[in-house]
Design an enzyme around this catalytic site. Sequence first.
Site, PDB file in Angstrom:
ATOM      1  N   HIS A   5       0.832  -1.217   0.000  1.00 25.12           N
ATOM      2  CA  HIS A   5       0.000   0.000   0.000  1.00 25.12           C
ATOM      3  C   HIS A   5       0.863   1.262   0.000  1.00 25.12           C
ATOM      4  CE1 HIS A   5      -3.271  -2.738   1.320  1.00 25.12           C
ATOM      5  NE2 HIS A   5      -2.321  -3.254   2.097  1.00 25.12           N
ATOM      6  N   SER A   7      14.472  20.937 -16.853  1.00 26.65           N
ATOM      7  CA  SER A   7      13.272  21.747 -17.028  1.00 26.65           C
ATOM      8  C   SER A   7      13.661  23.040 -17.732  1.00 26.65           C
ATOM      9  CB  SER A   7      12.670  22.047 -15.660  1.00 26.65           C
ATOM     10  OG  SER A   7      11.928  23.242 -15.709  1.00 26.65           O
ATOM     11  N   LYS A  64      16.019  21.265 -11.688  1.00 31.91           N
ATOM     12  CA  LYS A  64      15.323  20.000 -11.959  1.00 31.91           C
ATOM     13  C   LYS A  64      16.164  18.971 -12.709  1.00 31.91           C
ATOM     14  CE  LYS A  64      11.450  18.968 -11.435  1.00 31.91           C
ATOM     15  NZ  LYS A  64      10.182  19.447 -11.945  1.00 31.91           N
ATOM     16  N   GLU A 107       9.132   7.915 -17.236  1.00 22.64           N
ATOM     17  CA  GLU A 107       7.760   8.364 -17.500  1.00 22.64           C
ATOM     18  C   GLU A 107       7.338   7.999 -18.921  1.00 22.64           C
ATOM     19  OE1 GLU A 107       7.472  12.564 -16.316  1.00 22.64           O
ATOM     20  OE2 GLU A 107       9.026  12.092 -14.870  1.00 22.64           O
TER      21      GLU A 107
END
Length: 464
Positions: free
Chosen positions: A155, A276, A282, A289
Amino acid sequence: MAKLWTGRFSKETDVLLDQLNASLPFDSRLYAQDIQGSLAHAKMLARQKIISNDDLLKIENGLKSILNDIEQGKLVMEGAEDIHSFVEQELTRRIGDPGKKLHTARSRNDQVAVDLRLYTKENVKIIQKLIGSLIQTLCESAKMHTETIMPGYTHLQRAQPVTLAHVWMAYGNMFHRDYKRFENAYDRMNEMPLGSGALAGTTYPIDRYFTCRELGFEKPCDNSIDGVSDRDYCLEIGSASSILMMHLSRMCEEMILWCSFEFGFMELDDAFSTGSSIMPQKKNPDVCELIRGKTGRVYGDLLTLFTMQKGLCLAYNKDMQEDKEAFFDLLDTVIHSLQVMIPMLQTAKFYKENMHQAALGGYINATDCADYLTRKGMPFRDAYKITGEMVSYAIDRKKSLNDLDLDEFHRFSSLFEEDIYQALDLITCVTKRNSLGGPSPDEVKRQIQNLELFLKECEIHESI
Ligand code: ARG
């Protein structure tokens, strides 16, 4: 646009039909398989005395020169309906009448069926090799991390201590099953459709066993209608691919979390990260992804293939031309994803200390505390309840279980002794979990060896 099917028609086809009908822009990638199939077919025709040896020689030279010119970029594939028409037209342009004999005892339905199978077989082998490298990469990393303790989650809540090696072997086993799925599907699809004709075979005395051997298939498919209609192997490969992508996607999701500042378990190499445009600090895990995103794309391709086939009466229907873009995209995406995943993993850095720190919090040794009491004679259910109360007590005081002193332990049970600290130590917790499949370093080493043995067997298999 020149057609193979003139004669019956008194008018040119409408240009809009030509555009809708054309598959050359995407099936041109089957040129090598189409030529390979034609070479085998022509050889068989000559052996069976359906065409002369002289014609065969001209056809062979013509086809080889076409292959060569395409590969050298000297021949542009355009001006035909599909790759099968293109190769035949070009052959006839080059060698004249013998070129027109190549299509004896054969149909384009035959050709597309055999071309796509040859192409699929090659791609499945590439995918299997890449899965093997991915498993190898996981084994190598696992060998360095059999004692790298980290929290195991359920979980997404810290649950029990595991090691990075243990997690890698979880994925290793998934990829092992993926490999097998491709192997099974490959074995089933290894049948040769050429010689099915349009759908009902042919009156010529062809030898399908000969073309089968020439093209490296296990056996000729047993029914000509099935031979030109069957695309269910695309669904099997598509399903195996979707499951593989789902595994890659889960692993990517895991790594996206691990790369976050909050987890800090790992860092991707600069070569496999992006930045970024506005936030200079970043470093983004875009590759992970993208693989996660492309998983949806592969599922979509599979659904296209399923839907395309469901309403088709036997045998060939033009709908089947629609399989190619989706299927090519599916295979390309799987191969590209695996190709990136492997070096991304090989170059990633893992921050053991952060993993260990995370494992120290979250009371992930609470089960071990309950097990300690159980070993000293308390029924597990009682031990479970007492440990729960201890966790609550420790949370209130912002302490871990290991931080409680012996007096505090004794408030909950007189069974606690000095050795509780040893029992709650994370190294002990992991080492003691030596049940088959568990995270103890020795047990995980056995799991690594198992997968390495499988990789060795694959190598032996490939080298035969
Ligand atoms: N280009 C077609 C396809 O990709 C194969 C040709 C068979 N066409 C035909 N009308 N019989 O499926």
